[in-house]
Design an enzyme around this catalytic site. Structure first.
Site: not given
Ligand code: RB5
Length: 152
Positions: A15, A72-74, A76, A105, A115, A138-139, A142
């Site tokens: 979400h 939200g952050t990438g 998780g 990589n 977010r 070389r990559h 690794r």
């Molecule tokens: C969901 O609220 C949030 O935790 C998820 O989107 C993410 O940011 C987790 O890393």
């Protein structure tokens, strides 16, 4: 362009990444890159590891050439994806990292934060992710060392 005709980009989100995922899909459609969407398909709360498992399975099975995961952050999504054998997932928030995680990589999953960044930056990072070829040399050694850690 590293993606050839017939190559599939797998994509998924929770979400927190729903709007950004839709923006990336629209952008890839405009470019003519085939996208397989593993959801989520609305803004209702879902558990990101379930989506990460679907997208990574598409990549490790060879169905998709690479994948993008958005939460939200990438972060998780990247933690979940990197638990899967054969996956090299990188969280990217800016262009240099998106380019070099492909060159050095051979990242096969890119994780973005819905977010954290807006659709303009996200689509340019997605472009770098699909357009940049692994440099090898070389990559490769690794990357092989990183993947060997899975056997320990
Ligand atoms: C969901 O609220 C949030 O935790 C998820 O989107 C993410 O940011 C987790 O890393």
């Amino acid at each position: 362009m590293d993606f050839k005709k017939g190559d599939i980009l797998a994509i998924g989100c929770d979400h927190g990444g729903f709007e950004l995922k839709n923006a990336i899909i629209a952008h890839m459609n405009e470019r003519g890159i085939e996208v397989k969407d593993f959801g989520t398909f609305d803004g209702a709360s879902v558990d990101y590891p379930e989506i990460a498992l679907k997208v990574t399975a598409s990549v490790t099975s060879g169905e998709a050439k690479r994948g993008i995961l958005v939460c939200g952050t990438g972060i998780g999504m990247s933690m979940a994806a990197n638990k899967v054998k054969g996956i090299r997932a990188a969280v990217c928030t800016e262009h240099f990292s998106a380019k070099y995680t492909r060159l050095h990589n051979d990242a096969n999953i890119m994780c973005l934060g819905g977010r954290v960044i807006g659709p303009g930056v996200a689509c340019e990072l997605a472009d770098l992710f699909v357009d940049t070829e692994f440099e090898g040399g070389r990559h490769q050694r690794r990357v092989d060392m990183v993947m060997a850690i899975e056997e320990k």
